[in-house]
Design an enzyme around this catalytic site. Sequence first.
Site, PDB file in Angstrom:
ATOM      1  N   CYS A  65     -37.020  47.662  -3.899  1.00 39.30           N
ATOM      2  CA  CYS A  65     -36.149  46.278  -2.809  1.00 39.30           C
ATOM      3  C   CYS A  65     -35.346  45.117  -4.060  1.00 39.30           C
ATOM      4  O   CYS A  65     -35.562  45.410  -4.849  1.00 39.30           O
ATOM      5  CB  CYS A  65     -36.909  45.580  -2.449  1.00 39.30           C
ATOM      6  SG  CYS A  65     -38.459  44.496  -3.088  1.00 39.30           S
ATOM      7  N   THR A  67     -35.697  41.791  -4.277  1.00 36.39           N
ATOM      8  CA  THR A  67     -36.449  41.147  -5.832  1.00 36.39           C
ATOM      9  C   THR A  67     -37.932  41.972  -6.358  1.00 36.39           C
ATOM     10  O   THR A  67     -38.732  42.138  -6.594  1.00 36.39           O
ATOM     11  CB  THR A  67     -37.797  39.942  -4.948  1.00 36.39           C
ATOM     12  OG1 THR A  67     -38.262  40.333  -4.065  1.00 36.39           O
ATOM     13  CG2 THR A  67     -36.091  39.627  -4.550  1.00 36.39           C
TER      14      THR A  67
END
Length: 135
Positions: A65, A67
Amino acid sequence: MKIAIGCDENALDLKNALVDVLKAKNVEFKDLGVFTKDPVDYPDIAKALCTELQKGNFERGILVCGTGIGMAVCANKFKGIRAAVCHDLYSAQRSILSNDCQVLCMGSLIIGKSLAQEILKVWLDIESNGGTVAK
């Protein structure tokens, strides 16, 4: 080894770069999506992947995703699943050797494609020894 891989819309390009590594290494895998840049609820992707791992359909999973943190938090809520955010080679190694993690999480806004691909290569080549984590 059978791998499941999934991402949110922020990490579609990174996921595709990781799929290239899986293909090049002839790793059996299933791509759980996403396949477009349309917004999704990333916990739904984490749930789909972790459910497949719990059923024993795959030995390991990869979630990406923005982070990597959100995917890891979601994945770790599933019984028996251990996920780690890894943005360097050493943490990828230790995620398996020290913690017996089955899920590798990375962030597309944190690292570039080439580093992510190198991390994946290292992660794929490490055999679990059960780790030192309490089960």
